[in-house]
Design an enzyme around this catalytic site. Sequence first.
Site, short mmCIF file in Angstrom:
data_model
loop_
_atom_site.label_atom_id
_atom_site.label_comp_id
_atom_site.label_asym_id
_atom_site.label_seq_id
_atom_site.Cartn_x
_atom_site.Cartn_y
_atom_site.Cartn_z
N LYS A 1 -0.83 4.97 4.51
CA LYS A 1 -1.80 4.07 5.15
C LYS A 1 -1.43 3.89 6.62
O LYS A 1 -0.28 3.59 6.95
CB LYS A 1 -1.82 2.73 4.42
N HIS B 1 0.83 -1.21 0.00
CA HIS B 1 0.00 0.00 0.00
C HIS B 1 0.86 1.26 0.00
O HIS B 1 2.04 1.21 0.35
CB HIS B 1 -0.92 0.03 1.23
P1 NAP Z 1 -7.28 9.83 4.60
O1 NAP Z 1 -6.90 10.41 3.27
O2 NAP Z 1 -6.40 10.04 5.79
O3 NAP Z 1 -8.77 10.35 4.91
C1 NAP Z 1 -9.40 10.23 6.15
C2 NAP Z 1 -10.10 11.55 6.40
O4 NAP Z 1 -10.94 11.41 7.55
C3 NAP Z 1 -9.11 12.69 6.70
O5 NAP Z 1 -9.48 13.84 5.96
C4 NAP Z 1 -9.33 12.88 8.21
O6 NAP Z 1 -9.01 14.18 8.65
C5 NAP Z 1 -10.81 12.60 8.32
N1 NAP Z 1 -11.27 12.41 9.70
C6 NAP Z 1 -10.54 12.12 10.82
N2 NAP Z 1 -11.34 12.05 11.89
C7 NAP Z 1 -12.60 12.29 11.46
C8 NAP Z 1 -13.87 12.34 12.11
N3 NAP Z 1 -14.00 12.10 13.44
N4 NAP Z 1 -14.98 12.59 11.37
C9 NAP Z 1 -14.86 12.82 10.05
N5 NAP Z 1 -13.69 12.80 9.36
C10 NAP Z 1 -12.56 12.52 10.06
O7 NAP Z 1 -7.44 8.24 4.48
P2 NAP Z 1 -7.94 7.38 3.20
O8 NAP Z 1 -6.77 6.94 2.41
O9 NAP Z 1 -9.07 8.09 2.53
O10 NAP Z 1 -8.46 6.08 3.97
C11 NAP Z 1 -9.51 6.18 4.95
C12 NAP Z 1 -9.78 4.79 5.50
O11 NAP Z 1 -10.34 3.98 4.46
C13 NAP Z 1 -8.54 4.04 5.98
O12 NAP Z 1 -8.89 3.29 7.14
C14 NAP Z 1 -8.22 3.09 4.85
O13 NAP Z 1 -7.56 1.91 5.25
C15 NAP Z 1 -9.63 2.76 4.39
N6 NAP Z 1 -9.75 2.26 3.01
C16 NAP Z 1 -10.67 1.29 2.82
C17 NAP Z 1 -10.91 0.81 1.55
C18 NAP Z 1 -11.98 -0.23 1.37
O14 NAP Z 1 -12.20 -0.66 0.22
N7 NAP Z 1 -12.66 -0.64 2.43
C19 NAP Z 1 -10.19 1.31 0.46
C20 NAP Z 1 -9.24 2.30 0.68
C21 NAP Z 1 -9.04 2.79 1.97
P3 NAP Z 1 -7.54 14.45 9.32
O15 NAP Z 1 -6.54 14.12 8.25
O16 NAP Z 1 -7.62 15.90 9.68
O17 NAP Z 1 -7.43 13.52 10.50
#
Ligand code: NAP
Length: 226
Positions: A136, A132
């Site tokens: 991550k 990844h």
């Molecule tokens: P990311 O770019 O870090 O996005 C997460 C966002 O959530 C950030 O903007 C963060 O803000 C915000 N956040 C933090 N606390 C919050 C709250 N209490 N309420 C609302 N928003 C909040 O991460 P990403 O790459 O998009 O991934 C997010 C998650 O999805 C990870 O756990 C990843 O493993 C998962 N994922 C899952 C799949 C799937 O198919 N299931 C696929 C890809 C990723 P801050 O940066 O200010 O904290």
Amino acid sequence: MIRVAVAGAAGRMGQAVCAAVGAAEDLALCGQADPALGTGVEEVLDGAEVLVDFTAPDVAAANVGAALDAGVHVVLGTTGYDPAALEAKARDARGRANLFVAPNFAIGAVLMMRFAAEAARHLPAGEIVELHHDQKRDAPSGTAARTAELMAQASGRPAPPIHSVRLPGLVAHQEVILGGEGQTLTIRHDSLARESFMPGVLLAVRRVGELERSPTVGLEALLFDT
Ligand code: NAP
């Protein structure tokens, strides 16, 4: 029209979800929660029918709890949280709101997990390599953990080892390598762009309100009869 709010709306996945929901004729984007936007989850639940959460492991359980308590169905994509805490919240909310959870919304990845489980039945050993992007936050990935669980169930052996690689330039990739006497089998899936997850996310958004079980785990529950 299904009214959809997104938690983590300014994140990598959240932005893609907002665009996909906005482009779908039968869905309406009604709220976006993210620290970067100055909005908390409680503020976007009013009027929403489904909350999609792609945030972080330490906040996802609280978001899920707030949504279910408010009678809002949840599609959870965040990985690395404690599944037991979510199970209890979903149980408490049964009859009012459903929880759908998938460690991987890419249909190709779901097929990779299914093929790996089938292969584990017939070959004596296997290992998982998940790769990844370097931002991550959790390791091993939810997909790798779920693949290992499915392979263990299918083979009756302990869960296979998982190796995690984090490098810039990667998105989300996984190889399952199985070995037998004089042969190996490699099953590989690559998510090359976050759009790969969107058909699965939208399918879950459309179906979460009519689930028979809550929580329902894994996109395979929506794609296959068995
Ligand atoms: P990311 O770019 O870090 O996005 C997460 C966002 O959530 C950030 O903007 C963060 O803000 C915000 N956040 C933090 N606390 C919050 C709250 N209490 N309420 C609302 N928003 C909040 O991460 P990403 O790459 O998009 O991934 C997010 C998650 O999805 C990870 O756990 C990843 O493993 C998962 N994922 C899952 C799949 C799937 O198919 N299931 C696929 C890809 C990723 P801050 O940066 O200010 O904290």
